[in-house]
Design an enzyme around this catalytic site. Sequence first.
Site, PDB file in Angstrom:
ATOM      1  N   SER A  30       0.523  -0.909  -0.119  1.00 48.18           N
ATOM      2  CA  SER A  30       0.016   0.225   0.229  1.00 48.18           C
ATOM      3  C   SER A  30       0.936   0.864  -0.241  1.00 48.18           C
ATOM      4  O   SER A  30       0.285   2.285   0.482  1.00 48.18           O
ATOM      5  CB  SER A  30      -0.881  -0.228   1.096  1.00 48.18           C
ATOM      6  OG  SER A  30      -0.222   0.205   2.511  1.00 48.18           O
ATOM      7  N   TRP A  65       8.014   7.904   4.571  1.00 45.96           N
ATOM      8  CA  TRP A  65      10.063   8.741   4.596  1.00 45.96           C
ATOM      9  C   TRP A  65      10.343   9.225   3.899  1.00 45.96           C
ATOM     10  O   TRP A  65      11.072   9.718   4.052  1.00 45.96           O
ATOM     11  CB  TRP A  65      10.091   7.503   5.452  1.00 45.96           C
ATOM     12  CG  TRP A  65       9.214   6.437   5.968  1.00 45.96           C
ATOM     13  CD1 TRP A  65       8.905   5.396   6.522  1.00 45.96           C
ATOM     14  CD2 TRP A  65       9.392   7.230   7.470  1.00 45.96           C
ATOM     15  NE1 TRP A  65       8.235   5.578   7.137  1.00 45.96           N
ATOM     16  CE2 TRP A  65       8.498   6.294   8.591  1.00 45.96           C
ATOM     17  CE3 TRP A  65      10.081   8.011   8.262  1.00 45.96           C
ATOM     18  CZ2 TRP A  65       8.558   6.224  10.107  1.00 45.96           C
ATOM     19  CZ3 TRP A  65       9.878   7.962   9.861  1.00 45.96           C
ATOM     20  CH2 TRP A  65       9.099   7.597  10.626  1.00 45.96           C
ATOM     21  N   ALA A  66       9.629   8.898   2.932  1.00 47.91           N
ATOM     22  CA  ALA A  66      10.308  10.029   1.644  1.00 47.91           C
ATOM     23  C   ALA A  66       9.924  11.155   1.838  1.00 47.91           C
ATOM     24  O   ALA A  66       9.367  11.558   1.730  1.00 47.91           O
ATOM     25  CB  ALA A  66       9.179   9.937  -0.061  1.00 47.91           C
ATOM     26  N   GLU A 134      18.977  17.999  -6.049  1.00 47.11           N
ATOM     27  CA  GLU A 134      19.257  16.646  -5.654  1.00 47.11           C
ATOM     28  C   GLU A 134      20.716  16.332  -5.893  1.00 47.11           C
ATOM     29  O   GLU A 134      20.652  16.600  -7.192  1.00 47.11           O
ATOM     30  CB  GLU A 134      18.155  15.675  -4.629  1.00 47.11           C
ATOM     31  CG  GLU A 134      17.204  16.051  -4.169  1.00 47.11           C
ATOM     32  CD  GLU A 134      15.965  15.333  -3.686  1.00 47.11           C
ATOM     33  OE1 GLU A 134      16.784  13.841  -3.600  1.00 47.11           O
ATOM     34  OE2 GLU A 134      15.233  15.413  -2.485  1.00 47.11           O
ATOM     35  N   ASP A 241       9.722  -8.986   1.848  1.00 47.13           N
ATOM     36  CA  ASP A 241       8.918 -10.494   1.559  1.00 47.13           C
ATOM     37  C   ASP A 241       7.567 -10.628  -0.271  1.00 47.13           C
ATOM     38  O   ASP A 241       7.218 -11.300  -0.700  1.00 47.13           O
ATOM     39  CB  ASP A 241       7.339  -9.877   2.363  1.00 47.13           C
ATOM     40  CG  ASP A 241       7.130  -9.679   3.803  1.00 47.13           C
ATOM     41  OD1 ASP A 241       8.501 -10.466   4.281  1.00 47.13           O
ATOM     42  OD2 ASP A 241       6.757  -8.698   3.834  1.00 47.13           O
ATOM     43  N   ARG A 311      24.310   9.106  -4.995  1.00 47.13           N
ATOM     44  CA  ARG A 311      24.574   8.681  -3.468  1.00 47.13           C
ATOM     45  C   ARG A 311      26.271   7.824  -3.213  1.00 47.13           C
ATOM     46  O   ARG A 311      26.208   7.531  -2.953  1.00 47.13           O
ATOM     47  CB  ARG A 311      23.124   7.996  -3.397  1.00 47.13           C
ATOM     48  CG  ARG A 311      22.398   8.799  -3.304  1.00 47.13           C
ATOM     49  CD  ARG A 311      20.610   8.273  -2.855  1.00 47.13           C
ATOM     50  NE  ARG A 311      20.037   9.516  -2.460  1.00 47.13           N
ATOM     51  CZ  ARG A 311      18.595   8.829  -3.127  1.00 47.13           C
ATOM     52  NH1 ARG A 311      17.524   8.178  -2.958  1.00 47.13           N
ATOM     53  NH2 ARG A 311      17.610  10.630  -1.954  1.00 47.13           N
ATOM     54  N   ARG A 407      20.289   4.489  -8.011  1.00 42.80           N
ATOM     55  CA  ARG A 407      19.297   4.393  -8.301  1.00 42.80           C
ATOM     56  C   ARG A 407      19.486   6.409  -7.837  1.00 42.80           C
ATOM     57  O   ARG A 407      20.270   6.769  -7.449  1.00 42.80           O
ATOM     58  CB  ARG A 407      18.592   4.390  -7.174  1.00 42.80           C
ATOM     59  CG  ARG A 407      16.844   5.592  -7.289  1.00 42.80           C
ATOM     60  CD  ARG A 407      15.634   4.936  -6.424  1.00 42.80           C
ATOM     61  NE  ARG A 407      16.247   5.054  -5.161  1.00 42.80           N
ATOM     62  CZ  ARG A 407      15.804   6.297  -4.824  1.00 42.80           C
ATOM     63  NH1 ARG A 407      15.344   7.556  -5.221  1.00 42.80           N
ATOM     64  NH2 ARG A 407      15.479   5.977  -3.351  1.00 42.80           N
TER      65      ARG A 407
END
Length: 866
Positions: A30, A65-66, A134, A241, A311, A407
């Site tokens: 979700s 959390w982004a 960024e 999962d 990153r 990424r």
Amino acid sequence: MPDNPFALPRRLAAPAPGWTVETDVVVVGSGIAGLSTALRYTELAPRGRVVLVTKDLLSTGSTRWAQGGIAAVVDPSDAPLAHMVDTIVAGRELCDVAAVRTLVTAGPEALRWLVERGTAFDRAADGSLELTREGGHRARRIAHAGGDATGAEIERALISAVAAEPRIEVIEHAFVPDLLPVAPASGAEGPSAAAGVTVHVMGEGERDGVGRVAARAVVLATGGIGQVFAATTNPEVSTGDGLAAGLRAGAEAEDLEFVQFHPTVLWLGAQARGQQPLISEAVRGEGAFLLDTEGRRFMADRHELADLAPRDVVAQGIAAAMAATGADHVLLDARHFGAAMWEERFPTILAACRKHGIDPVTEPIPVAPAAHYASGGLRTDLRGRTTVAGLYAVGEVARTGVHGANRLASNSLLESVVFAHRVAEDLAAGGGPAVSARPAAAPEGPGGLVAPELVPRVRAVMSRHAGVVRDADGLGAALEELGAVAADPRNAEAVPGTPAWEAANLLTVALTLVHAAYRRACAEAESPASAGADPAASRFGVRAALGGRPYVVVRPPAEPAPEALPELAEVARSGGHSGGGAAAVVERVRAALREDLLPPGEGAGTGVDVTTAATIPAAQIRAADVVARAEGVVAGLPVAELVFALVTEGVMEVRRHVADGDRVRRGDVLMTVTARTRHLLTAERTALNVLTHLSGIATATAAWVAAVAGTGARVRDSRKTHLGLRALEKYAVRCGGGVNHRFGLADAALIKDNHVLAAGGVAEAVRAVRAAGPGVPLEVEVDRIDQIEPALAAGAEEILLDNFTVERMREAVELVAGRARLEASGGLALGDAAAVAATGVDFLAVGALTHSSPALDIALDLRDIH
């Protein structure tokens, strides 16, 4: 090292399902990926029904959390190509170009869709989206919400939209142990597709206990694997999962070794474990910078973008700084922001820091890398389809090829929406097995549970050996330790339930990931990258399949875009001959590029243009104008474009200003190619070799055609072509207005003097050819008038007058009187062309067109795109 240290179980032990619900599509997860898929599917399928299963609450996942934002090109000064290049450079050149192109071109529409579904992004004073920058981005293209609460705002809007859609049923607090396979047809072996999922609802859900959701398609949107490491930015539910369930069902995974470690995670002490607070890259995007614990800025000399490098570069820089100082963290200094900026732009981060006793307004923030994002996952196509029919994957659980080895910041939210929409479109169009597919019983075999108390050991192994710094020895040791966990006798006593299922999934992910990383490390040791090149950018890909058996493959070279193939096939064609078709043109161009770019290990080859690699930044983009320096006729633009396409792997924009066959003047721009400067200069010589040579042939041909204008004679070529270039050179003749003669020896029979000598006469040679090939076009070359009549009598359809004078040509034309076509060849000069054509011959064959025409002067001029 054993080839298969851990055989994946086919299922997890669980109680038998006690209830069943049927639907069109079941979405597991979700976050932004699952919510977007469910919502978009119901928008596209007016009667479509979705069951959305989530392990905790709808809002419990990585999306909220982004912090930084979502990347998309909406600023007019930006361009999708620039976003594409930044993505590929950050991904260490291991991205799938088609996937990246899909991402960046669909990105603006995905962002608009989120706005239309109620997402309140931050706005500038004029009402436009407020954009930030960024790491790895060379433009401000990050839209954000709530300052640094983008994920939470997107999630709020999507949950609200899903709740308002009655055709989406949500089951919360529901763990999905495994997929339901489709029952095989009579006589078939094994499951052929996914037909739903098993579900364990934990107390708070609408249905209790274990059940199953039967559906014609399953969409895994289960997020990441961060909890396999001791320190991560991921929430507790990110236990891999969906990835593990997909592997158990037989789906292939790829690039699992490419785990991104976010460089700036709030350091809470050496003993901190579990989810750690993230310090968004947007903080550095607004001007914060890194220091080691001795106060030195250490990123300036490591990358052209310094603190805003991709990153992985920053994480490696931090690791090196920590090793040099002996500290277990570095410092992020943003004190110059001031309190007002911190409170308005980064309120969430400010609160998290203050919660842990750090005030970024007055002191630097201690940070260290932590596991953040899985760039690999279940391998999908551009519609989200995995290698198991009816099974889709989207978001972090999927390997679309967008991210490569690393990424680019803020591409994850964008990827989730863009590919969720593509999954939904495929489902709405009827993707997946038939609706009536019947679920099969669970596969036989051991249940594969893992004792929950072994999870800390798994995490410790992963953080010690599979973190930012890895090597083959450490990864080999990790495989042995994880193998010991798999063999631990306590596993046999594990009780079915969420703790043991999560433990099994974590071990499955850990073993498969480490095995893939180990194989990559070994492959790179055997085939090291060239001196000065980044070993992470080697062209090896590692794929892991069911059973944990990764294998190494060399990625195939880029193919030309399908829409280019008909044009290339026309270039190769000569008369009725295919010339080998588009494939022949592609191979000729590849052969030419290989002459410049010998693969590593072949002679002194390195596979790179050492000059451009050394002097030009990897992500610099320029426009290249291909300019005529002299008047002439153009030929070879499709081939030159192919050169650029192969070198850039399609990461380019091309605009042709003229067409092959056009006459151009000095200074005319023939085509403009926008791409990475490195690629433009690498391709320059080969592309110009093609254009100057073929345009020279076309220009010379046009001069001959002009000389014979009005006579009825046509100018044609011969087989006097350069090795391997016959199709291209004959194409250039056509561009100049000429026609092609024979392409190869099988196209027509051409009897020449040596054949006549061997056969005992012209008539004898003609009869021999006619006997061997009754339907083959027959041409006879003669150098005397008395040879013409015997040739005609024997059935010659075309007579080639070799080195005849103009006077003798007139005589031959009168003699033949239309009974055969006539060609003038040998010793022809442009100044005599009109006189020769006036004799009445049908063709002038000019071998010099292809073997000695001077090149047309064409150059490549670089310019800035702004």
